[in-house]
Design an enzyme around this catalytic site. Structure first.
Site, PDB file in Angstrom:
ATOM      1  N   LYS A 122     -23.283  -4.131  -5.386  1.00  0.00           N
ATOM      2  CA  LYS A 122     -22.697  -4.373  -4.078  1.00  0.00           C
ATOM      3  C   LYS A 122     -23.324  -5.618  -3.443  1.00  0.00           C
ATOM      4  O   LYS A 122     -24.415  -6.049  -3.827  1.00  0.00           O
ATOM      5  CB  LYS A 122     -22.863  -3.162  -3.150  1.00  0.00           C
ATOM      6  CG  LYS A 122     -21.850  -2.047  -3.412  1.00  0.00           C
ATOM      7  CD  LYS A 122     -21.730  -1.069  -2.271  1.00  0.00           C
ATOM      8  CE  LYS A 122     -20.580  -0.100  -2.486  1.00  0.00           C
ATOM      9  NZ  LYS A 122     -20.435   0.879  -1.384  1.00  0.00           N
ATOM     10  N   ASP A 132       5.377  -8.439  -3.262  1.00  0.00           N
ATOM     11  CA  ASP A 132       5.708  -7.393  -2.297  1.00  0.00           C
ATOM     12  C   ASP A 132       5.656  -7.937  -0.872  1.00  0.00           C
ATOM     13  O   ASP A 132       4.837  -8.806  -0.548  1.00  0.00           O
ATOM     14  CB  ASP A 132       4.716  -6.240  -2.430  1.00  0.00           C
ATOM     15  CG  ASP A 132       4.990  -5.140  -1.435  1.00  0.00           C
ATOM     16  OD1 ASP A 132       6.018  -4.447  -1.598  1.00  0.00           O
ATOM     17  OD2 ASP A 132       4.212  -4.988  -0.483  1.00  0.00           O
ATOM     18  N   GLU A 136      10.411  -9.748  -2.901  1.00  0.00           N
ATOM     19  CA  GLU A 136      10.964  -8.628  -2.136  1.00  0.00           C
ATOM     20  C   GLU A 136      11.188  -9.118  -0.711  1.00  0.00           C
ATOM     21  O   GLU A 136      10.290  -9.114   0.116  1.00  0.00           O
ATOM     22  CB  GLU A 136      10.004  -7.439  -2.139  1.00  0.00           C
ATOM     23  CG  GLU A 136      10.620  -6.204  -1.481  1.00  0.00           C
ATOM     24  CD  GLU A 136       9.586  -5.262  -0.858  1.00  0.00           C
ATOM     25  OE1 GLU A 136       9.829  -4.048  -0.859  1.00  0.00           O
ATOM     26  OE2 GLU A 136       8.568  -5.747  -0.351  1.00  0.00           O
TER      27      GLU A 136
END
EC number: 2.4.1.18
Length: 800
Positions: free
Chosen positions: A205, A426, A481
């Site tokens: 991390k 999208d 889209e």
């Protein structure tokens, strides 16, 4: 009957500049106004309300204005993506030559083209080339270099930073990072005894200090894999350092298949593709589902939910880790196996890419890097412009240099690392406009597309993206889209367009749903539904579909469910006579999908399971269903069972695709609607070399029905929805020769029959559709008999 032939179409060492490369983030140029012209070249004016739900973004009911003219569509196979010219002019806008009604918006096109050219030149000046700029994943994130691992992270708002993980006991005191003038933190971690200091498949991390003095942990933005502890409910994700040894890497064995003339797309979700109530794996999908897709003669697979998303129920649209594969279904090597298997079957593979927004999850996602800094130091806009109130998600700042690097590199990563063959972008409507289409009813008037409401930053990004994709992989298929119908979306960047190969014809499923929910069969208008299918822009290709995943989710209904409802559970046995509801349902299910495919676009899409009328909606595990997977799967056994009627719809789907494989009608330039007979509920049209006859009448069979056609000769049945193989009644003779008769004077439309110079007569039973082909007299009788489409999959190569 009055005929109107409308022509719709004819036969593009990291560094950062110290200046803001995108200029103003909003377009402040004033544009000339104009009275409404509507969409030209055959498109009708449209009115769509595209408000949407946060999870699926399902569009509300479409409302359309129609005239009574019957449309004819002429397309050119090479009309969309020609060549990506390097020197794009800002003065001569090719789009305006195609559509002179865009002339009043010339200033808008010049402005956005200049922005594109300027941005591209800046990238070339500081990065060398657009393609090199899109190699950010070789510099950011974790990368192996000689004798060390180098980790870089763009986080200009961080005060201090460390890298932590399993390798250092989550204590970063000995792994502090350094920050450069561009806000990039970096560290070189030397190997230990000639082995990488960070083991493969271990957790990592980014640990950094907030401006208020607090330290927080985030998953690295460029992480290639992320996982969560499956034994803990709602466990947070961890970044995973993924660098397997050569023996554990998947090595591609098969080349990409040739780009198909027209895509026949199978939209699929790997996780919910199992017949069991659980999450399916990439390898199981490859071994079990891909052969089904191939058997049904699709040539393209579109994979949803590949990019990592912490919330399964988002259908993959709330992405948290953009470079990571969804770990629910396996690891990166497993996904490579799936794609290679698809290529071995001759299937190209597209990935749903979500660059329109990002999950607002701060623990697992990119949003965790936003700690209140300015927009220029963040991936996202600040304030209201950085938040989508309907999707509950964050919105990118496309004018930011590092955002462009991140997103463009993301596209190249999926193309090169995983060998995807293209993308379905999208939420493009949300990107194109600063209002995101919320509560916006698009009517087709040009001022709705070209004004200060246009997000020019996003438009420029999409132009750069399409230029990049087709440079890296010229045969890529890229689909937008977009529900708004923006002119030029599907034209090359060199013409002033945005550069997509196709747009989704999103009004078509809304029209079918409106008819099935709100109209009796006798009220169906042949002119109106035909107009909906042919309503597309000059030279801009569309992917037609009767239904997709949007119509399959809980709260909505698929076409099969709307037609047959509860009888899908009790009336599908072949051992008893079909009820009127099932008889009607199966007949119309076949007709609606075939009508959409044959007339609605230059490509076709079907969502997984809809080809055989899957009876259940999709409901992802959630608190409201006790975290059940029962409705998050596909019951393939229904299509496989010989005693169930689902097999008939599946067989017809296979035959539809086989018909296009043999006759290439989707890619054909010729598309002419010659008759929309309202009284008899019959539509007749030609697509390529085929003549189609659709009889939507609920009970009227037409004997000797006269059908117009172009060429004289002998015609036979190529595909018949009423065939026994497809659950029909076998009323149409497949061995009958239909000879044409001349109609009037050739070339003089008013003397012809429905504008066609020849005709022949057919039997057209109620609720059936039949495609006819012209017999090639030079073929042998055996060869010609093999032209008719039966319920058999196409032969495939013997694949090792």
């Amino acid at each position: 009957m009055e005929i109107n032939f409308n022509v719709l179409s004819k036969s593009i060492s990291y560094s950062s500049p110290k200046v803001s490369p995108g200029g103003a983030s909003r377009n402040k140029v004033c544009f000339p106004s104009q009275h409404s012209t509507g969409l030209k070249f055959g498109s009708q004016e449209r009115s769509w309300d595209i408000s949407s739900t946060p999870k699926s973004r399902v569009r509300k009911a479409e409302r359309m204005k129609h005239n009574s003219a019957v449309s004819a569509v002429l397309t050119d196979d090479n009309s969309t993506m020609t060549s990506l010219e390097e020197d794009v002019g800002t003065e001569n806008i090719g789009l305006i030559k195609l559509d002179p009604a865009l002339e009043p918006y010339l200033d808008h096109f010049k402005y956005r083209m200049k922005r594109y050219v300027d941005q591209k030149k800046l990238i070339e000046k500081y990065e060398g080339a657009l393609e090199e700029f899109a190699l950010g994943y070789l510099k950011f994130g974790f990368n192996r270099e000689e004798g060390c691992i180098v980790y870089r992270e763009w986080a200009p708002a961080a005060q201090e930073a460390q890298v932590i993980g399993d390798f250092n006991g989550w204590n970063g005191s000995n792994h502090r990072m350094e920050k450069d003038q561009f806000g990039v933190w970096s560290i070189r971690i030397p190997d230990v005894d000639s082995d990488p200091a960070i083991p493969h498949n271990s957790r990592v991390k980014f640990h950094f200090k907030h401006g208020n003095g607090d330290w927080i942990d985030r998953i690295p933005a460029w992480i290639k894999y992320a996982t969560a502890d499956a034994t803990r409910f709602a466990a947070p994700y961890d970044g995973v350092y993924w660098d397997p040894p050569p023996s554990e890497r998947y090595h591609f064995k098969y080349p990409r298949p040739p780009k198909p003339k027209a895509p026949r797309i199978y939209e699929a979700h790997v996780g919910m593709s199992s017949s069991e109530p659980r999450v399916n794996s990439y390898r199981e999908f490859a071994d079990d589902v891909l052969p089904r897709i191939k058997a049904n003669n699709y040539n393209t697979v579109q994979l949803m939910a590949v990019m990592e998303h912490s919330y399964y129920g988002s259908f993959g649209y709330h992405v948290t880790n953009f470079f990571a594969v969804s770990s629910r279904s396996g690891n990166p090597e497993d996904l490579k196996y799936l794609i290679d298997k698809a290529h071995s079957l001759g299937l190209q593979v597209l990935v749903d890419v979500v660059h329109s927004h990002a999950s607002n999850n701060v623990t697992d996602g990119l949003n965790g890097f936003d700690i209140g800094q300015s927009s220029q130091e963040s991936y996202f806009h600040t304030g209201e412009r950085g938040y989508h109130k309907l999707w509950d998600s964050r919105l990118f700042n496309y004018a930011n240099w590092e955002v462009l690097r991140f997103l463009l590199s993301n596209l190249r990563w999926w193309l090169e690392e995983y060998k995807f063959d293209g993308f379905r972008f999208d939420g493009v409507t949300s990107m194109l406009y600063v209002h995101h289409g919320i509560n916006m009813g698009f009517t087709g008037k040009y001022h709705e597309y070209f004004s200060e409401a246009t997000d020019v930053d996003a438009v420029v990004y999409l132009m750069l993206a399409n230029n990049l994709i087709h440079k890296i992989f010229p045969d890529a298929t890229v689909i937008a889209e977009d529900v708004s119908g923006m002119p030029g979306l599907g034209r090359p960047v060199s013409e002033g367009g945005i550069g997509f190969d196709y747009r989704l014809a999103m009004a078509i499923p809304d029209k079918w749903i409106d008819y099935l929910k709100n109209k009796n069969d006798e009220e169906w208008s042949m002119k109106e539904v035909t107009s909906s299918l042919t309503n597309r822009r000059y030279t801009e290709k569309c992917i037609a579909y009767a239904e997709s995943h949007d119509q399959s989710i809980v709260g909505d209904k698929t076409i099969a469910f709307l037609l047959m409802d509860k009888e899908m559970y009790s009336g599908m046995s072949c051992l008893t006579d079909a009820s009127p509801a099932v008889e009607r349902g199966i007949a119309l299910h076949k007709m609606i999908h075939f009508f959409t495919m044959a007339l609605g676009g230059e490509g076709y899409l079907n969502f997984m399971g809809n080809e055989f009328g899957h009876p259940d909606w999709i409901d992802f595990p959630r608190e409201g269903n006790n975290w059940s997977y029962d409705k998050c799967r596909r019951q393939w056994n229904l299509a496989d069972s010989e005693h169930l009627r689902y097999k008939f719809m599946n067989a017809f789907d296979r035959a539809m695709n086989s018909l296009d494989e043999k006759f290439s009608f989707l890619a054909a330039g010729k598309q002419i609607v010659s008759s929309t007979d309202e009284d008899n509920k019959v539509v007749v049209f030609e697509r390529g070399d085929l003549v189609f006859v659709f009889n939507f009448h609920p009970d009227k069979t037409h004997k000797g029905y006269k059908v117009g056609c172009d060429l004289p000769g002998k015609y036979r049945v190529a595909l018949d929805s009423d065939a026994w193989d497809f659950g029909g009644h076998g009323r149409v003779g497949h061995d009958v020769d239909h000879f044409t008769s001349p109609e009037g004077i050739p070339g003089v439309l008013k003397t012809n029959f429905n504008g066609r110079p020849n005709s022949f007569k057919v039997l057209s039973p109620a609720r059936t559709c039949v495609a006819y082909y012209r017999v090639n007299e030079s073929m042998s009788e055996t060869e010609d008999d093999q032209t008719a489409i039966s319920n058999e999959p196409l032969p495939t190569a013997n694949i090792e």
